[in-house]
Design a protein around this motif. Structure first.
Motif, PDB file in Angstrom:
ATOM      1  N   ALA A   1       0.833  -1.208   0.000  1.00 26.07           N
ATOM      2  CA  ALA A   1       0.000   0.000   0.000  1.00 26.07           C
ATOM      3  C   ALA A   1       0.862   1.250   0.000  1.00 26.07           C
ATOM      4  CB  ALA A   1      -0.938  -0.007   1.205  1.00 26.07           C
ATOM      5  N   VAL A   2       1.947   1.224   0.771  1.00 23.61           N
ATOM      6  CA  VAL A   2       2.886   2.352   0.789  1.00 23.61           C
ATOM      7  C   VAL A   2       3.586   2.469  -0.563  1.00 23.61           C
ATOM      8  CG1 VAL A   2       4.940   3.316   1.881  1.00 23.61           C
ATOM      9  CG2 VAL A   2       3.226   2.151   3.275  1.00 23.61           C
ATOM     10  N   ALA A   3       3.960   1.334  -1.138  1.00 22.99           N
ATOM     11  CA  ALA A   3       4.645   1.349  -2.428  1.00 22.99           C
ATOM     12  C   ALA A   3       3.789   1.993  -3.512  1.00 22.99           C
ATOM     13  CB  ALA A   3       5.020  -0.075  -2.833  1.00 22.99           C
ATOM     14  N   LEU A   4       2.495   1.687  -3.521  1.00 24.17           N
ATOM     15  CA  LEU A   4       1.616   2.279  -4.531  1.00 24.17           C
ATOM     16  C   LEU A   4       1.564   3.791  -4.408  1.00 24.17           C
ATOM     17  CD1 LEU A   4      -1.441  -0.143  -4.872  1.00 24.17           C
ATOM     18  CD2 LEU A   4       0.254   0.434  -6.610  1.00 24.17           C
ATOM     19  N   LEU A   5       1.534   4.299  -3.177  1.00 19.65           N
ATOM     20  CA  LEU A   5       1.579   5.753  -2.986  1.00 19.65           C
ATOM     21  C   LEU A   5       2.891   6.310  -3.521  1.00 19.65           C
ATOM     22  CD1 LEU A   5       0.147   6.308   0.626  1.00 19.65           C
ATOM     23  CD2 LEU A   5      -1.015   6.681  -1.555  1.00 19.65           C
ATOM     24  N   GLY A   6       3.986   5.616  -3.236  1.00 24.73           N
ATOM     25  CA  GLY A   6       5.290   6.074  -3.710  1.00 24.73           C
ATOM     26  C   GLY A   6       5.416   6.067  -5.210  1.00 24.73           C
ATOM     27  N   LEU A   7       4.667   5.168  -5.855  1.00 29.66           N
ATOM     28  CA  LEU A   7       4.667   5.095  -7.323  1.00 29.66           C
ATOM     29  C   LEU A   7       3.743   6.140  -7.948  1.00 29.66           C
ATOM     30  CD1 LEU A   7       4.617   1.211  -7.639  1.00 29.66           C
ATOM     31  CD2 LEU A   7       6.432   2.704  -8.514  1.00 29.66           C
ATOM     32  N   GLY A   8       3.016   6.854  -7.117  1.00 34.77           N
ATOM     33  CA  GLY A   8       2.154   7.933  -7.616  1.00 34.77           C
ATOM     34  C   GLY A   8       0.733   7.536  -7.911  1.00 34.77           C
ATOM     35  N   TYR A   9       0.286   6.398  -7.390  1.00 37.42           N
ATOM     36  CA  TYR A   9      -1.071   5.928  -7.663  1.00 37.42           C
ATOM     37  C   TYR A   9      -1.985   6.192  -6.478  1.00 37.42           C
ATOM     38  CZ  TYR A   9       1.026   3.635 -11.650  1.00 37.42           C
ATOM     39  OH  TYR A   9       1.699   3.395 -12.814  1.00 37.42           O
ATOM     40  N   GLU A  10      -3.265   6.394  -6.758  1.00 33.71           N
ATOM     41  CA  GLU A  10      -4.246   6.599  -5.705  1.00 33.71           C
ATOM     42  C   GLU A  10      -4.525   5.276  -5.002  1.00 33.71           C
ATOM     43  OE1 GLU A  10      -7.773   8.433  -7.117  1.00 33.71           O
ATOM     44  OE2 GLU A  10      -6.781  10.271  -7.797  1.00 33.71           O
ATOM     45  N   SER A  11      -4.860   5.366  -3.731  1.00 33.33           N
ATOM     46  CA  SER A  11      -5.153   4.187  -2.936  1.00 33.33           C
ATOM     47  C   SER A  11      -6.650   4.014  -2.753  1.00 33.33           C
ATOM     48  CB  SER A  11      -4.475   4.285  -1.566  1.00 33.33           C
ATOM     49  OG  SER A  11      -4.909   3.254  -0.704  1.00 33.33           O
ATOM     50  N   HIS A  12      -7.098   2.780  -2.674  1.00 37.91           N
ATOM     51  CA  HIS A  12      -8.512   2.518  -2.375  1.00 37.91           C
ATOM     52  C   HIS A  12      -8.848   2.909  -0.937  1.00 37.91           C
ATOM     53  CE1 HIS A  12      -6.505  -1.171  -0.893  1.00 37.91           C
ATOM     54  NE2 HIS A  12      -7.458  -1.190  -0.007  1.00 37.91           N
ATOM     55  N   LEU A  13      -7.829   3.235  -0.127  1.00 36.25           N
ATOM     56  CA  LEU A  13      -8.067   3.654   1.252  1.00 36.25           C
ATOM     57  C   LEU A  13      -8.511   5.112   1.369  1.00 36.25           C
ATOM     58  CD1 LEU A  13      -5.073   1.860   3.013  1.00 36.25           C
ATOM     59  CD2 LEU A  13      -7.458   1.116   2.871  1.00 36.25           C
ATOM     60  N   GLY A  14      -8.553   5.826   0.242  1.00 33.36           N
ATOM     61  CA  GLY A  14      -9.089   7.173   0.251  1.00 33.36           C
ATOM     62  C   GLY A  14      -8.037   8.259   0.203  1.00 33.36           C
ATOM     63  N   SER A  15      -8.511   9.489   0.047  1.00 34.57           N
ATOM     64  CA  SER A  15      -7.612  10.624  -0.154  1.00 34.57           C
ATOM     65  C   SER A  15      -6.811  10.971   1.103  1.00 34.57           C
ATOM     66  CB  SER A  15      -8.406  11.854  -0.610  1.00 34.57           C
ATOM     67  OG  SER A  15      -9.411  12.187   0.344  1.00 34.57           O
ATOM     68  N   ASP A  16      -7.286  10.560   2.284  1.00 29.01           N
ATOM     69  CA  ASP A  16      -6.552  10.840   3.518  1.00 29.01           C
ATOM     70  C   ASP A  16      -5.340   9.930   3.694  1.00 29.01           C
ATOM     71  OD1 ASP A  16      -8.287  12.859   4.224  1.00 29.01           O
ATOM     72  OD2 ASP A  16      -9.565  11.568   5.445  1.00 29.01           O
ATOM     73  N   PHE A  17      -5.319   8.845   2.931  1.00 29.89           N
ATOM     74  CA  PHE A  17      -4.193   7.921   3.036  1.00 29.89           C
ATOM     75  C   PHE A  17      -3.068   8.450   2.158  1.00 29.89           C
ATOM     76  CE2 PHE A  17      -1.934   3.947   1.826  1.00 29.89           C
ATOM     77  CZ  PHE A  17      -1.559   3.540   3.093  1.00 29.89           C
ATOM     78  N   LYS A  18      -2.057   9.013   2.784  1.00 25.74           N
ATOM     79  CA  LYS A  18      -0.962   9.627   2.030  1.00 25.74           C
ATOM     80  C   LYS A  18       0.346   9.465   2.795  1.00 25.74           C
ATOM     81  CE  LYS A  18      -3.257  13.402   2.029  1.00 25.74           C
ATOM     82  NZ  LYS A  18      -3.726  14.783   1.785  1.00 25.74           N
ATOM     83  N   LEU A  19       1.430   9.651   2.063  1.00 27.80           N
ATOM     84  CA  LEU A  19       2.755   9.541   2.676  1.00 27.80           C
ATOM     85  C   LEU A  19       2.955  10.651   3.696  1.00 27.80           C
ATOM     86  CD1 LEU A  19       4.934   8.691  -0.457  1.00 27.80           C
ATOM     87  CD2 LEU A  19       4.054   7.114   1.269  1.00 27.80           C
ATOM     88  N   HIS A  20       3.698  10.310   4.743  1.00 27.35           N
ATOM     89  CA  HIS A  20       3.919  11.247   5.838  1.00 27.35           C
ATOM     90  C   HIS A  20       5.424  11.344   6.091  1.00 27.35           C
ATOM     91  CE1 HIS A  20       3.287  13.204   9.765  1.00 27.35           C
ATOM     92  NE2 HIS A  20       4.206  12.383  10.246  1.00 27.35           N
ATOM     93  N   GLY A  21       5.935  12.549   6.125  1.00 27.07           N
ATOM     94  CA  GLY A  21       7.358  12.717   6.403  1.00 27.07           C
ATOM     95  C   GLY A  21       8.207  12.627   5.147  1.00 27.07           C
ATOM     96  N   LEU A  22       9.498  12.501   5.344  1.00 28.91           N
ATOM     97  CA  LEU A  22      10.450  12.565   4.232  1.00 28.91           C
ATOM     98  C   LEU A  22      11.043  11.209   3.873  1.00 28.91           C
ATOM     99  CD1 LEU A  22      12.361  15.798   5.346  1.00 28.91           C
ATOM    100  CD2 LEU A  22      10.469  15.617   3.702  1.00 28.91           C
ATOM    101  N   ALA A  23      10.563  10.134   4.467  1.00 28.37           N
ATOM    102  CA  ALA A  23      11.125   8.808   4.204  1.00 28.37           C
ATOM    103  C   ALA A  23      10.873   8.403   2.748  1.00 28.37           C
ATOM    104  CB  ALA A  23      10.509   7.783   5.144  1.00 28.37           C
ATOM    105  N   ASP A  24      11.794   7.655   2.173  1.00 19.06           N
ATOM    106  CA  ASP A  24      11.720   7.206   0.788  1.00 19.06           C
ATOM    107  C   ASP A  24      11.032   5.837   0.739  1.00 19.06           C
ATOM    108  OD1 ASP A  24      12.031   6.597  -1.848  1.00 19.06           O
ATOM    109  OD2 ASP A  24      14.225   6.506  -1.821  1.00 19.06           O
ATOM    110  N   PRO A  25       9.874   5.730   0.049  1.00 21.49           N
ATOM    111  CA  PRO A  25       9.174   4.442  -0.016  1.00 21.49           C
ATOM    112  C   PRO A  25       9.751   3.475  -1.052  1.00 21.49           C
ATOM    113  CG  PRO A  25       7.943   6.084  -1.228  1.00 21.49           C
ATOM    114  CD  PRO A  25       9.129   6.803  -0.625  1.00 21.49           C
ATOM    115  N   GLN A  26      10.748   3.896  -1.824  1.00 21.73           N
ATOM    116  CA  GLN A  26      11.253   3.067  -2.909  1.00 21.73           C
ATOM    117  C   GLN A  26      11.692   1.664  -2.463  1.00 21.73           C
ATOM    118  OE1 GLN A  26      14.012   5.038  -5.480  1.00 21.73           O
ATOM    119  NE2 GLN A  26      14.395   3.222  -6.737  1.00 21.73           N
TER     120      GLN A  26
END
Length: 334
Positions: A171-196
């Motif tokens: 789920a984190v990887a999909l956000l890092g790849l720039g895709y929307e999550s089925h968990l909704g718009s509030d589900f987003k990356l937090h902080g400066l960590a690299d999800p790669q």
């Protein structure tokens, strides 16, 4: 180089699919690619187990993903279903539709397939190739001794709920790849960590076959976690007509996922993120230590996250001790 599909289908099959890297022989496969159908001969007292998944471009994988990545993901998610049933992979068939045939694309795709096929001794024995939007349908076949398959319906009151690996990484990887999550718009990356570092967890699921085979006869019920932990656990609970209590503090997550999400979003990712392709097992207290020993021998992390209860539904015991009813807001296919 691009070929017209009608003139090159059988040449492509012969050159890239009916090869020793994919269409190899093994016990139980009498005939693979080359005839109107494959011939499978299961050993005595073995049941044949089937599972099929269809993966569509832009839905189940990014449209711009590399061919070998797509192939490994497509076969891997199917093998995960066999693992959930404690079935030993035997062979698979492939249905592939592609807009046009490009030899370099096909070569990379079949290279990705052969990597997992060889690793799990699971040859390609047939299928079909056609023109259309990019879709991959794979049916895996496996073997399990008569009466030894691990079903969803076998959970018992008092069973420990065990989960392999970590949850929420994909789920984190999909956000890092720039895709929307089925968990909704509030589900987003937090902080400066690299999800790669988590991208590989999404693209290359690791079927827990070795662990599952070692747990034959030890787990009362099991399921692979594909749509989300709570959503998939709920399938087990419905089939077993039972409920569960989950400990929020016990949910397993990676350090990278923790660094990428707020605490509340991390819990959501673990509970409902999906695409984890880990195993969830329901195990009696008498068998629990032995299952943990199997995991240790497989060099696989295993966590106890909850317990099976008589009252139906899923309840989450939060970190501050509150009991909250939770629904399976996992991935919806429609």
């Amino acid at each position: 180089m691009v070929f017209a599909l009608a003139n090159s289908e059988f040449d492509i099959i012969k050159k890239f699919l009916a090869t020793p890297n994919l269409n190899f022989l093994r016990d139980g496969v009498e005939l693979g690619i080359g005839d109107d159908a494959a011939i499978i001969k299961p050993p005595p007292d073995q049941n044949l187990v089937f599972s099929l998944d269809v993966l569509a471009s832009g839905v189940h994988f990014p449209a711009d993903a590399k061919p070998d990545v797509i192939a490994r993901r497509a076969l891997g998610v199917n093998l995960s279903d066999l693992a959930a049933m404690a079935a030993d992979p035997l062979c698979f068939t492939l249905g592939l539709t592609i807009p046009e045939i490009k030899e370099d694309w096909i070569e990379q795709f079949t290279d990705g397939l052969s990597t997992l096929a060889r690793e799990f001794n699971c040859p390609l024995v047939g299928g079909d190739l056609s023109s259309g939007q990019l879709q991959i349908a794979i049916q895996v076949h496996g073997l399990v001794p008569d009466g030894m398959a691990t079903l969803r319906s076998g959970a018992q009151i008092g069973d420990s709920i065990l989960v392999t690996g970590t949850l929420g990484d994909a789920a984190v990887a999909l956000l890092g790849l720039g895709y929307e999550s089925h968990l909704g718009s509030d589900f987003k990356l937090h902080g400066l960590a690299d999800p790669q570092p988590l991208f590989e967890r999404y693209f290359f699921p690791s079927p827990r076959v070795e662990f599952a085979l070692g747990c034959r006869g030890l787990a009362n019920a099991a399921i692979d976690i594909s749509d989300g932990f709570v959503s998939d656990l709920s399938h087990v609970l419905r089939e077993s007509r039972l409920g569960a209590e989950i400990e929020e503090a016990a949910l397993p997550f990676s350090a990278t996922a923790e660094a990428c999400l707020s605490e509340s979003m991390l819990t959501q990712a673990c509970l409902n993120g999906g695409d984890d392709y880990e195993l969830c097992l329901m195990v009696s207290q008498d068998s629990k230590d032995e299952v943990f020993e199997v995991a240790k021998n497989c060099d696989l992390s295993l966590c106890e996250v909850g317990i099976i209860e008589e009252i139906e539904g899923v309840r989450l015991k939060t970190r501050d001790g509150k009991m909250v009813a939770v629904n399976g807001d996992g991935y919806k296919h429609f």
